[in-house]
Motif scaffolding. Structure first.
Motif, short mmCIF file in Angstrom:
data_model
loop_
_atom_site.label_atom_id
_atom_site.label_comp_id
_atom_site.label_asym_id
_atom_site.label_seq_id
_atom_site.Cartn_x
_atom_site.Cartn_y
_atom_site.Cartn_z
N MET A 129 0.85 -1.17 0.00
CA MET A 129 0.00 0.00 0.00
C MET A 129 0.90 1.23 0.00
N VAL A 130 0.47 2.30 -0.68
CA VAL A 130 1.24 3.52 -0.79
C VAL A 130 0.41 4.67 -0.23
N ALA A 131 0.97 5.46 0.67
CA ALA A 131 0.26 6.64 1.19
C ALA A 131 0.22 7.70 0.09
N MET A 132 -0.90 8.42 0.00
CA MET A 132 -1.06 9.41 -1.05
C MET A 132 -0.51 10.76 -0.61
N GLY A 133 -0.23 11.59 -1.53
CA GLY A 133 0.29 12.93 -1.31
C GLY A 133 0.82 13.39 -2.65
N LEU A 134 1.85 14.19 -2.62
CA LEU A 134 2.47 14.60 -3.87
C LEU A 134 3.50 13.54 -4.25
N ILE A 135 3.00 12.39 -4.59
CA ILE A 135 3.84 11.23 -4.85
C ILE A 135 3.97 11.03 -6.35
N GLN A 136 5.09 10.51 -6.77
CA GLN A 136 5.28 10.17 -8.17
C GLN A 136 5.22 8.66 -8.31
N PHE A 137 4.59 8.21 -9.36
CA PHE A 137 4.33 6.80 -9.56
C PHE A 137 5.18 6.18 -10.66
N ARG A 138 6.18 6.91 -11.15
CA ARG A 138 6.97 6.45 -12.30
C ARG A 138 7.54 5.03 -12.09
N ARG A 139 7.95 4.71 -10.87
CA ARG A 139 8.53 3.38 -10.63
C ARG A 139 7.51 2.25 -10.78
N LEU A 140 6.22 2.60 -10.81
CA LEU A 140 5.17 1.59 -10.95
C LEU A 140 4.60 1.50 -12.37
N TRP A 141 5.13 2.32 -13.30
CA TRP A 141 4.62 2.27 -14.67
C TRP A 141 4.76 0.85 -15.21
N GLY A 142 3.72 0.37 -15.86
CA GLY A 142 3.71 -0.97 -16.43
C GLY A 142 3.19 -2.03 -15.46
N GLU A 143 3.00 -1.65 -14.20
CA GLU A 143 2.48 -2.59 -13.20
C GLU A 143 0.96 -2.58 -13.19
N LYS A 144 0.37 -3.73 -12.90
CA LYS A 144 -1.07 -3.81 -12.69
C LYS A 144 -1.34 -3.30 -11.27
N VAL A 145 -2.23 -2.29 -11.13
CA VAL A 145 -2.48 -1.67 -9.84
C VAL A 145 -3.97 -1.66 -9.51
N ILE A 146 -4.24 -1.54 -8.22
CA ILE A 146 -5.60 -1.37 -7.71
C ILE A 146 -5.65 0.01 -7.09
N VAL A 147 -6.58 0.84 -7.55
CA VAL A 147 -6.71 2.21 -7.05
C VAL A 147 -8.08 2.37 -6.40
N GLU A 148 -8.09 2.71 -5.13
CA GLU A 148 -9.35 3.02 -4.45
C GLU A 148 -9.45 4.54 -4.39
N ARG A 149 -10.59 5.04 -4.88
CA ARG A 149 -10.78 6.49 -4.88
C ARG A 149 -11.62 6.90 -3.68
N ASP A 154 -15.12 4.25 -5.37
CA ASP A 154 -14.94 3.47 -6.60
C ASP A 154 -13.57 2.81 -6.54
N VAL A 155 -13.46 1.67 -7.21
CA VAL A 155 -12.17 1.00 -7.33
C VAL A 155 -11.88 0.84 -8.82
N VAL A 156 -10.65 1.15 -9.22
CA VAL A 156 -10.23 0.98 -10.60
C VAL A 156 -9.01 0.07 -10.59
N VAL A 157 -9.05 -0.96 -11.45
CA VAL A 157 -7.93 -1.89 -11.59
C VAL A 157 -7.45 -1.78 -13.02
N GLY A 158 -6.15 -1.61 -13.21
CA GLY A 158 -5.60 -1.52 -14.56
C GLY A 158 -4.10 -1.41 -14.54
N THR A 159 -3.51 -1.26 -15.72
CA THR A 159 -2.07 -1.14 -15.86
C THR A 159 -1.69 0.34 -15.85
N LEU A 160 -0.83 0.73 -14.92
CA LEU A 160 -0.40 2.12 -14.82
C LEU A 160 0.47 2.45 -16.02
N SER A 161 0.01 3.40 -16.84
CA SER A 161 0.71 3.68 -18.09
C SER A 161 1.36 5.06 -18.14
#
Length: 74
Positions: free
Chosen positions: A1-21, A25-32
């Protein structure tokens, strides 16, 4: 799990992620990609009130994210 803030997600590009808003709502997909305000998911699914909707591309405001985690391979 990652705490939110002014975070950069570049290291997770290409990974399948679960995002809870924050609206639950929940969105599951590949971070592009991302920019200063949004993250972009491809080949995703939006899960809302027990309904699953296929979404080819999802644009999610970083401010709306309450939780993001890498989806584990089953």
């Amino acid at each position: 799990m990652v705490a939110m803030g002014l975070i950069q997600f570049r290291r997770l590009w290409g990974e399948k992620v679960i995002v809870e808003r924050k609206n639950r709502d929940v969105v599951v997909g590949t971070l592009s990609g991302e920019d200063g305000m949004f993250i972009y998911l491809e080949d995703g699914q939006l899960i809302r009130e027990n309904q699953t909707i296929e979404v080819p591309t999802a644009v999610i405001s970083k401010k709306s994210i309450s939780m993001l985690q890498v989806k584990k391979n089953e």
